[in-house]
Design an enzyme around this catalytic site. Structure first.
Site, PDB file in Angstrom:
ATOM      1  N   SER A   1      -4.109 -10.070  -8.188  1.00  0.00           N
ATOM      2  CA  SER A   1      -4.347 -10.281  -6.750  1.00  0.00           C
ATOM      3  C   SER A   1      -3.966  -8.932  -6.038  1.00  0.00           C
ATOM      4  O   SER A   1      -3.170  -8.334  -6.377  1.00  0.00           O
ATOM      5  CB  SER A   1      -3.250 -11.400  -6.408  1.00  0.00           C
ATOM      6  N   GLU A   2      -4.949  -8.704  -5.352  1.00  0.00           N
ATOM      7  CA  GLU A   2      -4.891  -7.223  -4.620  1.00  0.00           C
ATOM      8  C   GLU A   2      -3.838  -6.958  -3.881  1.00  0.00           C
ATOM      9  O   GLU A   2      -3.543  -6.014  -3.458  1.00  0.00           O
ATOM     10  CB  GLU A   2      -6.423  -6.928  -4.122  1.00  0.00           C
TER      11      GLU A   2
END
Lengths: 218, 233, 233, 218
Positions: A46-47
């Protein structure tokens, strides 16, 4: 019959390979996590700063300090890690993430993608999408084949401001699974019960149909 | 050890003026400097340029500054989830510069790290690259991006010590460490302020050298934007 | 979680060949991948290009590879403390590229972070900048520096887990985290290998995504180069 | 009488200011840590990855994993922190370190410094020195005024390969404390008992002597 959003995600999940790190965008791509094939290990990035993203927390165990890029409360799996945004995009830009799945408003036959802005109407911003599409070696777009008015979203050229150029290699829509190469959409699979003619009619860009086109299998 | 502690948000924001450029940590509402934002609202400073990944929601986070028309320009990667924002942007009341999230993170780091500019592939061929230098390296095209120049950086940490060392929790880390590096004056608010020596030096995310002022925050709401859960079975 | 564990140094170095470019972590003899270096000596691979801040001492660290003439080129910032090194360099048997330590660290990071090039002030006006692009930003001159392209990176961590997550100890961290990011294949040897889930995800220095192979190292000597002490009073 | 190395360090220590982060090079600069003025707080940065460097460890408590940039075993003070080399040079390059003290083989009257290489003879490398001198706002060079043969090391132009250009602002030698500006060495203080004439004779570069030059005080 055209695929549901869940089925689009399910078809994309078949593309996952063992030991891949994967970034899933908001919307249909998020659903891909529900259909990971048995016997393979993939890790979701998840960035906003997490590897090893797990399912939503058990009710009552939500942590405001543990969210995904869609701002949803999530959990972290054993062996996961947390880090800052510069490190997160170092992973993305440095091609340590093997697959990016994201949504699109338009895709063109040369692999351009538009998904962040409708001039004068909607400007939410690109978030991490521009970094993801400019960097990923392997990008799958999950989208509806046409918009609500029936107009094709698989185009010769994108009309909306671009998110990235020459980057999309695969597209899975409610109608078909297509590969982009040689400045064209190559039809690889049809949604069950959807004819080649229907797909042709719904595709504005150049569509290449070589031989018998199989139906998707689930 | 150099002591960076100030009493409260009011003391921490001394010197804040109209027209300044600020960095504010956080992703969505996660890890935002709630106390600093409240103090900015109270001070009523205006014409601000705010560098922050998002712009809060209508009634929380940077949305509070938006409502009071204190922000002249936002530099962000994603600004959805905020109607007042959209209104001010489309009406032209507020200037908005949207940049890719990874570029934003790297530009913040570059600012603090003395790197004036670097090349990134993000945005090549898009309007983000318009007017910017582009260049090929090993057969791939890149865009030249520059450091920022903020007067203040406001960050929120989980734990901090009197020497300014910070530890973040979960995904509340996000942009906070790079922004902490980037401020001419970096203000850190923390959920728990401890004495120098209580944090393991091996586990510090932001070394105290980057923090000019630190204070014990209060009344954290830590609002959840999207409460998603798995029902108890 | 993806499992990165291999049995030993021998398995970890599968695919290592003559003529390759390696990164090796460590500062002086602190935090060097002792087991990987021993295995490189055993394999006898030659014509190597080694990117490492230092070059070991005569009978330890990279000095062991030097003694066997396995290194064709060293890319380092400081190479004192090694007579055999000096001899090979001055005689022209080995090629040496000396670059500023901060530039070396940043180039390693850039390699892993997908940044092909960046500007740094280090070395401007010196022979380090010869043949390189220079450029002014805000009245100061900078040199354009590029990413590396190593086949393998060998790093040494204190603790690691089966998912490849690493935690370093003290100043043994040094170049290891950036080099871990930079290897096409990154091999991590650790003093203590634990199960995924045993390390606090908030305290991991190198996320497992960067590590392709990890193994439990053995027989660590951890030699001290300059033993300086305060006498017991 | 000319200063000892300890006295050079002692004089430099008087330049330290409260709340400064300071990087001390190998050799004479290291000794500066022994003379920190009372009532000020300074923090020493070691570019191999430490803030809050403390004294050498008590005999028997040496830790191979805790060394300084000179590879000496050290300790870390309460409130210190440990980090990687990229972070360390981010601090240096980003001008978060207020003072750098380092040795030199030569310094020129325009602030150039040479301290890393003698062509054909000695090439140990620049280590972190090039980053430090290119970045620091405040650099003090600690050095002998002349070499062993009596030749001046304070020159019109450096003859050795440079470490940095136009960067040195202050020099403390065994004979004098000098500031560099307007392409000249300005004599600020003399070592106790050393005459202006002696300093002039030992300085190849342009030496400016304005008014009475006081002796250093310790």
């Amino acid at each position: 019959m055209a695929l549901s959003k869940q089925e689009i995600a399910q078809r994309i999940a078949q593309e996952l390979q063992d030991k891949w790190y994967v970034n899933l965008g908001i919307g249909i791509p998020t659903l891909v996590a529900n259909y990971i094939p048995k016997n393979i290990d993939v890790v979701f990035q998840s960035e906003n700063g997490m590897l090893g993203m797990g399912p939503f927390p058990i009710e009552g165990e939500e942590d405001a300090d543990l969210i995904n890029a869609g701002k949803q409360t999530v959990t972290i799996l054993k062996g996961g890690s947390l880090f800052d945004s510069a490190m997160s995009f170092a992973m993305i830009r440095g091609q340590h993430v093997q697959l990016t799945v994201l949504g699109a408003m338009e895709v063109s036959q040369n692999g351009d993608i538009a998904n962040w802005k409708i001039p004068g109407k909607m400007v939410k911003g690109m978030g991490g999408a521009m970094d993801l599409v400019a960097s990923a070696e392997n990008i799958i777009v999950a989208m509806m084949h046409t918009d609500k008015s029936g107009a094709s979203k698989l185009l010769k050229r994108c009309s909306l401001p671009l998110t990235g150029v020459n980057c999309v290699k695969k597209v899975v829509t409610n109608l078909a699974y297509l590969e982009i190469k040689n400045n064209a959409f190559y039809l690889i699979e049809r949604a069950p019960g959807v004819s080649v003619e229907e797909i042709k009619a719904a595709t504005e860009g150049t569509l290449i149909v070589e031989g018998e086109i199989p139906e998707m299998k689930f | 050890m150099i002591n960076k502690v100030v009493n409260n948000a009011q003391d921490a924001l001394l010197g804040v003026e109209n027209g300044m450029t600020f960095m504010l940590g956080g992703f969505g509402l996660c890890g935002i400097p709630e106390n600093c934002i409240s103090e900015l609202v109270r001070l009523g400073v205006s014409n601000l340029t705010c560098i922050s990944n998002n712009a809060g929601v209508d009634d929380f986070g940077l949305g509070l500054l938006l409502k009071k028309h204190q922000i002249k320009k936002m530099i962000s990667s994603y600004v959805g989830e905020n109607e007042e924002f959209e209104r001010q942007m489309l009406s032209g009341e507020m200037d908005v510069e949207l940049i890719p999230q990874g570029t934003l993170a790297e530009r913040c780091r570059a600012t603090g790290a003395g790197i004036p500019a670097f090349y990134t592939p993000a945005g090549y061929g898009t309007e983000v690259a318009e007017g910017k230098e582009t260049r090929e390296f090993n057969g791939k095209m890149y865009v030249l991006e520059h450091a920022f120049n903020p007067e203040f950086a406001f960050v929120k940490a989980w734990k901090g010590d009197t020497a300014g060392n910070l530890i973040f929790k979960g995904t509340a880390r996000n942009f906070n460490p790079m922004m902490a590096m980037a401020g001419k004056i970096t203000v850190a608010e923390v959920e728990e302020l401890v004495e120098a020596g209580e944090l393991d030096p091996n586990q510090i995310h932001t070394p105290g050298i980057f923090v000019q002022r630190i204070f014990q925050g209060k009344d954290y709401e830590k609002r959840i934007e999207q409460r998603t859960v798995t029902p108890k079975s």
